[in-house]
Design an enzyme around this catalytic site. Structure first.
Site, PDB file in Angstrom:
ATOM      1  N   LYS A 175     -94.051  28.902 -75.453  1.00  0.00           N
ATOM      2  CA  LYS A 175     -94.344  27.598 -76.061  1.00  0.00           C
ATOM      3  C   LYS A 175     -95.244  27.713 -77.288  1.00  0.00           C
ATOM      4  CE  LYS A 175     -98.070  26.209 -72.922  1.00  0.00           C
ATOM      5  NZ  LYS A 175     -98.310  27.591 -72.476  1.00  0.00           N
ATOM      6  N   ARG A 230    -103.321  20.315 -69.741  1.00  0.00           N
ATOM      7  CA  ARG A 230    -102.920  21.244 -68.689  1.00  0.00           C
ATOM      8  C   ARG A 230    -103.196  20.660 -67.309  1.00  0.00           C
ATOM      9  NH1 ARG A 230    -103.542  26.146 -71.914  1.00  0.00           N
ATOM     10  NH2 ARG A 230    -102.511  27.904 -70.947  1.00  0.00           N
ATOM     11  N   ARG A 283     -96.580  41.119 -74.249  1.00  0.00           N
ATOM     12  CA  ARG A 283     -97.180  40.278 -75.274  1.00  0.00           C
ATOM     13  C   ARG A 283     -98.332  41.014 -75.974  1.00  0.00           C
ATOM     14  NH1 ARG A 283     -97.847  33.878 -74.346  1.00  0.00           N
ATOM     15  NH2 ARG A 283     -99.912  34.217 -73.506  1.00  0.00           N
TER      16      ARG A 283
HETATM   17  P1  AMP Z   1    -103.480  29.752 -73.738  1.00  0.00           P
HETATM   18  O1  AMP Z   1    -103.757  30.516 -74.966  1.00  0.00           O
HETATM   19  O2  AMP Z   1    -102.973  28.354 -74.010  1.00  0.00           O
HETATM   20  O3  AMP Z   1    -102.577  30.477 -72.766  1.00  0.00           O
HETATM   21  O4  AMP Z   1    -104.866  29.537 -72.980  1.00  0.00           O
HETATM   22  C1  AMP Z   1    -105.648  30.646 -72.530  1.00  0.00           C
HETATM   23  C2  AMP Z   1    -106.677  30.171 -71.496  1.00  0.00           C
HETATM   24  O5  AMP Z   1    -107.544  29.197 -72.104  1.00  0.00           O
HETATM   25  C3  AMP Z   1    -106.104  29.474 -70.278  1.00  0.00           C
HETATM   26  O6  AMP Z   1    -105.661  30.377 -69.279  1.00  0.00           O
HETATM   27  C4  AMP Z   1    -107.300  28.640 -69.833  1.00  0.00           C
HETATM   28  O7  AMP Z   1    -108.264  29.448 -69.185  1.00  0.00           O
HETATM   29  C5  AMP Z   1    -107.897  28.187 -71.154  1.00  0.00           C
HETATM   30  N1  AMP Z   1    -107.319  26.899 -71.596  1.00  0.00           N
HETATM   31  C6  AMP Z   1    -106.542  26.678 -72.694  1.00  0.00           C
HETATM   32  N2  AMP Z   1    -106.183  25.381 -72.784  1.00  0.00           N
HETATM   33  C7  AMP Z   1    -106.745  24.764 -71.702  1.00  0.00           C
HETATM   34  C8  AMP Z   1    -106.728  23.425 -71.212  1.00  0.00           C
HETATM   35  N3  AMP Z   1    -106.051  22.449 -71.835  1.00  0.00           N
HETATM   36  N4  AMP Z   1    -107.421  23.163 -70.078  1.00  0.00           N
HETATM   37  C9  AMP Z   1    -108.120  24.127 -69.441  1.00  0.00           C
HETATM   38  N5  AMP Z   1    -108.155  25.408 -69.821  1.00  0.00           N
HETATM   39  C10 AMP Z   1    -107.478  25.731 -70.952  1.00  0.00           C
END
Ligand code: AMP
Length: 213
Positions: free
Chosen positions: A13, A88, A127
């Site tokens: 995504k 999320r 990745r």
């Molecule tokens: P991502 O890069 O989107 O996969 O996010 C990496 C990590 O950041 C996630 O595994 C969460 O620990 C934290 N994170 C990112 N977005 C959120 C969100 N909307 N709510 C809570 N934790 C988040």
């Protein structure tokens, strides 16, 4: 146009979000990128977020929502944005809706990039990420021009701590428990559109642009 990207970690995504943002001239807002930038800069927010991220857990809603609302209030968001990794949880989605409602606005599309769990762990181990500029690659499907080096800024590419297999299992569990309910949430609002995320990246993007117009 306000677009939300949904999908399991590793569904692609983020890649799609960046392509959409570029095509439609919208800012790409990744809460994960914002947290990682804060970690890199050693801020208090970064220190707090890292505790959760390294375990594959979600950063608490209160902290995340504040950060996101500050970001979407900025001038560059007045014509819309692509949210990648937010919301999320249901409470995050409810706060976003309530804030948009105050402005007489709403989410236009929630694009669900659908990939079964069995494909996810393999994808994540391939990745690679640039911690300097946030660009992401995959050693098989989106390789950098030079192995281990970011095409955009020339920094070293790494396997993020939260992309390690042991953390991925936890992230998937968290995804099913806390994030997947958003599919129903946006379905009920009539804005959910699902695409098959197992297809090649360009085909997934083609399906998305058909939806967005
Ligand atoms: P991502 O890069 O989107 O996969 O996010 C990496 C990590 O950041 C996630 O595994 C969460 O620990 C934290 N994170 C990112 N977005 C959120 C969100 N909307 N709510 C809570 N934790 C988040």
């Amino acid at each position: 146009m306000k677009i939300i990207m949904l999908g399991a970690p590793g569904a692609g995504k983020g890649t799609q979000a960046k392509m959409i943002a570029e095509k439609y001239g919208l800012p790409h807002i990744s809460t994960g990128d914002i947290f990682r930038a804060n970690i890199k800069n050693g801020t208090e927010l970064g220190k707090e977020a890292k505790e959760y991220m390294d375990k594959g857990l979600l950063v608490p809603d209160e902290l995340t929502v504040r950060l996101l609302l500050d970001r979407v209030a900025k001038e560059d968001c007045k014509n819309g944005y692509v949210l990648d990794g937010f919301p999320r949880t249901i409470p995050q989605a409810e706060v976003l809706d309530a804030e948009l409602e105050k402005l007489g606005e709403k989410v236009d599309y929630a694009v669900n990039v659908d990939v079964p769990d069995e494909n996810i762990v393999n994808r994540m181990s391939g990745r690679r990420a640039c911690l300097s500029c946030g660009a992401t690659y995959h050693i098989v499907s989106i390789p950098p021009k030079k192995e281990g080096v970011c095409d955009v800024c020339g920094s070293e590419l790494v396997l993020r701590d939260d992309d390690r297999p042991e953390t991925v299992q936890n992230r998937l569990k968290v995804y099913h428990e806390q994030t997947q309910p958003l599919i129903d949430f946006y379905e009920k609002k009539g804005v959910l559109r699902s695409v098959d995320g197992t297809l090649p990246m360009e085909e997934v993007f083609g399906a998305i642009t058909k939806i967005l117009g």
